[in-house]
Design an enzyme around this catalytic site. Structure first.
Site, mmCIF file in Angstrom:
data_model
loop_
_atom_site.group_PDB
_atom_site.id
_atom_site.type_symbol
_atom_site.label_atom_id
_atom_site.label_comp_id
_atom_site.label_asym_id
_atom_site.label_seq_id
_atom_site.Cartn_x
_atom_site.Cartn_y
_atom_site.Cartn_z
ATOM 1 N N LYS A 258 9.669 -11.661 18.442
ATOM 2 C CA LYS A 258 9.122 -10.377 18.384
ATOM 3 C C LYS A 258 8.997 -9.855 19.547
ATOM 4 C CE LYS A 258 6.734 -11.149 14.081
ATOM 5 N NZ LYS A 258 7.374 -10.348 13.121
ATOM 6 N N ARG A 332 9.367 -15.906 3.605
ATOM 7 C CA ARG A 332 10.209 -16.246 2.358
ATOM 8 C C ARG A 332 10.625 -17.682 2.242
ATOM 9 N NH1 ARG A 332 14.245 -11.387 3.952
ATOM 10 N NH2 ARG A 332 12.447 -10.706 4.994
HETATM 11 N N1 BES Z 1 5.017 -11.455 9.188
HETATM 12 C C1 BES Z 1 6.145 -10.519 9.392
HETATM 13 C C2 BES Z 1 5.953 -9.440 8.839
HETATM 14 C C3 BES Z 1 4.771 -8.365 9.168
HETATM 15 C C4 BES Z 1 5.316 -7.453 9.988
HETATM 16 C C5 BES Z 1 3.336 -8.714 8.643
HETATM 17 C C6 BES Z 1 4.138 -6.467 10.612
HETATM 18 C C7 BES Z 1 2.344 -7.720 9.376
HETATM 19 C C8 BES Z 1 3.035 -6.702 10.398
HETATM 20 C C9 BES Z 1 7.497 -11.111 8.872
HETATM 21 O O1 BES Z 1 7.572 -12.583 9.017
HETATM 22 C C10 BES Z 1 8.608 -10.551 9.466
HETATM 23 O O2 BES Z 1 8.721 -10.916 10.467
HETATM 24 N N2 BES Z 1 9.512 -9.966 8.677
HETATM 25 C C11 BES Z 1 10.593 -9.500 9.337
HETATM 26 C C12 BES Z 1 11.717 -9.752 8.474
HETATM 27 C C13 BES Z 1 13.147 -9.199 8.998
HETATM 28 C C14 BES Z 1 13.555 -10.175 10.152
HETATM 29 C C15 BES Z 1 13.970 -9.465 7.761
HETATM 30 C C16 BES Z 1 10.173 -7.995 9.248
HETATM 31 O O3 BES Z 1 9.569 -7.473 8.519
HETATM 32 O O4 BES Z 1 10.807 -7.336 10.289
HETATM 33 MN MN MN Z 2 8.307 -13.076 10.755
#
Ligand code: BES
Ligand code: MN
Ligand code: ZN
Length: 480
Positions: A258, A332
């Site tokens: 990230k 997931r």
């Molecule tokens: N934990 C994150 C989702 C999240 C984002 C929670 C911001 C709280 C605040 C999750 O694991 C994630 O990174 N999801 C990605 C999925 C994508 C790579 C398909 C997302 O939402 O960008």
């Molecule tokens: Mn994630």
């Protein structure tokens, strides 16, 4: 904030709080005070803009009285009492009041409990790592006819408060303190409440073939676990409701790392798991007559020479294979193995999972409502209604084959992202989970990535982690 129940009206409290309805209608006990004080209350109201609207207050310094707006008498719901409590709690701590009496003669204890719930939830602080604490030393005395009885019956609400407090405390902890292993230690503490705790460690997960959760955790020095917490409130029944939570103690994104901005917030990516732990504590303390299984998938998602990588193909516990296209879509993966494990082991009638699963749900619904996805219209109705009643609001989004088609892989059973990329991010994440759900089971997925957190604070939460979902399930369980 401390709470005491009392029948004593005149005890040198710093303030006495009296209620007033909308358009300044005085309840009988407030009216009595007004007469005793030669009309000072009504005069103070006339000299102010105070209307008795819900959440309003007026301080009469000379008499050490605070008037609390109760709003429309006919429209008062449990949620309005909770909000009133939130306002009272915030006011008293802001003014650094030491003792106050809440004198609302016209409500039964159940309504007073809602006020207490709101007051305590709103004045929650997480200051264990601060050497300078903010003021939170108010004792709020609640006037009631029978304080002993009121205290006894308060247990149910106290359990909700304790559950939410546990959820918030865990969600607030940073990942250097609340590691996956430390989380299992926290869960084991529930065994003294009569909950059967089982911890599946890395070795057990390997033996089983829970390769999705193992892959997510393999880049971290803290191992993954699946925790199960079994509460049996009804020995005559074999039916269990299962609650599953995403417990990513930290989500850096892994190799698909990230951006740095806000990455610190990913210490709370275990909030789904914390919600389940809080709920288990609540139902055990309430001595609920339901049978509940709580399951938490714990892992830390880190970049490392040992990490799982984009392009990896992994065989899940269910046997279905997943092509990893983004290691940041890890929640997931963890949940999929948890769902399979829960179904195989406990054959629950219902599964409800909580997860900070997608950033896309924050784009769609903000911090106000969590995304609800379900294969059952009756479960949808029950959960949506519980959301309305408790303020843990939900909004249902669709599931369908056409969304599931977006998960097609050329080399495995499915991808862990979706194509076209970025479209319907929360729905495709839910469809991914759907692939692992036994259709005979009523299943709901609740994406709390938005509602887990409040930037500005809400009526019943300070800014920060909310504890969303505990009240929701408390209400839902009353209906099933
Ligand atoms: N934990 C994150 C989702 C999240 C984002 C929670 C911001 C709280 C605040 C999750 O694991 C994630 O990174 N999801 C990605 C999925 C994508 C790579 C398909 C997302 O939402 O960008
Ligand atoms: Mn994630
Ligand atoms: Zn995550």
């Amino acid at each position: 904030m401390k709470i005491e129940f009392t029948e004593k009206l005149k005890q040198n409290y710093n303030y006495t709080l009296l209620g007033i309805y909308e358009n300044n209608k005085l309840p009988s006990n407030t009216l009595k005070y007004d007469k005793e004080l030669n009309g000072i209350i009504t005069k103070s109201i006339t000299n102010s803009n105070f209307k008795g609207n819900i959440g309003e207050h007026l301080i009469i310094h000379s008499e050490k009285i605070i008037l609390i707006g109760l709003g429309n008498q006919k429209k008062l719901t449990n949620l309005s009492f909770e909000k009133i409590g939130g306002k009272i709690g915030k006011l008293l701590t802001k003014e650094q009041v030491k003792t106050a009496l809440l004198y609302l003669d016209n409500f039964d204890d159940e309504k007073l409990y809602e006020i207490i719930l709101g007051a305590i939830l709103k004045t929650y602080t997480f200051d264990k790592y601060k050497t300078q604490k903010e003021y939170n030393d108010t004792t709020l005395y609640i006037h009631t006819e029978n304080p002993i009885k009121a205290k006894e019956n308060f247990n149910n609400t106290k359990a909700i408060i304790d559950g939410i407090t546990t959820t918030r405390n865990l969600a607030n902890e940073p990942s250097n303190i609340l590691t996956t292993t430390q989380f299992t230690i926290e869960a084991k503490k529930l065994s003294k409440l009569g909950i059967k705790i089982e911890i599946l460690d890395e070795k057990a997960l390997k033996k089983m073939g829970a390769n999705l959760i193992l892959s997510v955790g393999q880049g971290s020095k803290y191992p993954p676990y699946i925790i199960t917490m079994q509460y049996t409130g009804n020995k005559k029944s074999k039916d269990y409701i299962a609650l599953i939570g995403k417990g990513l103690c930290f989500d850096s994104g892994g190799i698909s790392i990230k951006p740095s901005a806000h990455m610190d917030e990913m210490k709370s990516d275990m909030t789904g798991g914390a919600t389940i732990l809080g709920i288990m504590e609540m139902i055990a303390k309430q001595k609920s007559n339901k049978n509940i299984i709580g399951v938490i998938g714990l892992a830390e998602n880190m970049p490392d020479g040992n990490s799982y990588k984009p392009g990896d193909i992994i065989k899940s516990l269910s046997g279905k294979t997943v092509e990893v296209l983004n290691t940041d879509a890890e929640g997931r993966l963890v949940l999929a193995d948890c769902i399979t494990y829960t179904q195989n082991k406990y054959h629950p009638t219902t599964i409800i999972d909580f997860a900070t699963l997608t950033g896309a749900i924050i784009i769609a619904l903000g911090e106000q409502k969590a995304g609800l996805f379900t294969n059952s219209s009756s479960l949808a109705k029950q959960l949506l209604e519980s959301g309305e009643r408790t303020g843990d609001e939900l909004w249902q989004l669709p599931l369908s084959k056409t969304y599931n088609d977006m998960l097609k892989s050329s080399v495995a059973d499915m991808i862990n992202t979706s194509k076209p990329e970025r479209q319907a991010g929360s729905i495709t994440a839910a469809e991914f989970l759907h692939n692992f759900v036994d259709e005979k089971i009523k299943w709901a997925h609740i994406d709390i990535a938005g509602t887990a957190w409040t930037t500005k604070g809400t009526d019943t939460s300070p800014a920060g982690l909310t504890g969303f979902g505990v009240k929701l399930i408390n209400d839902y369980l009353k209906e099933v």
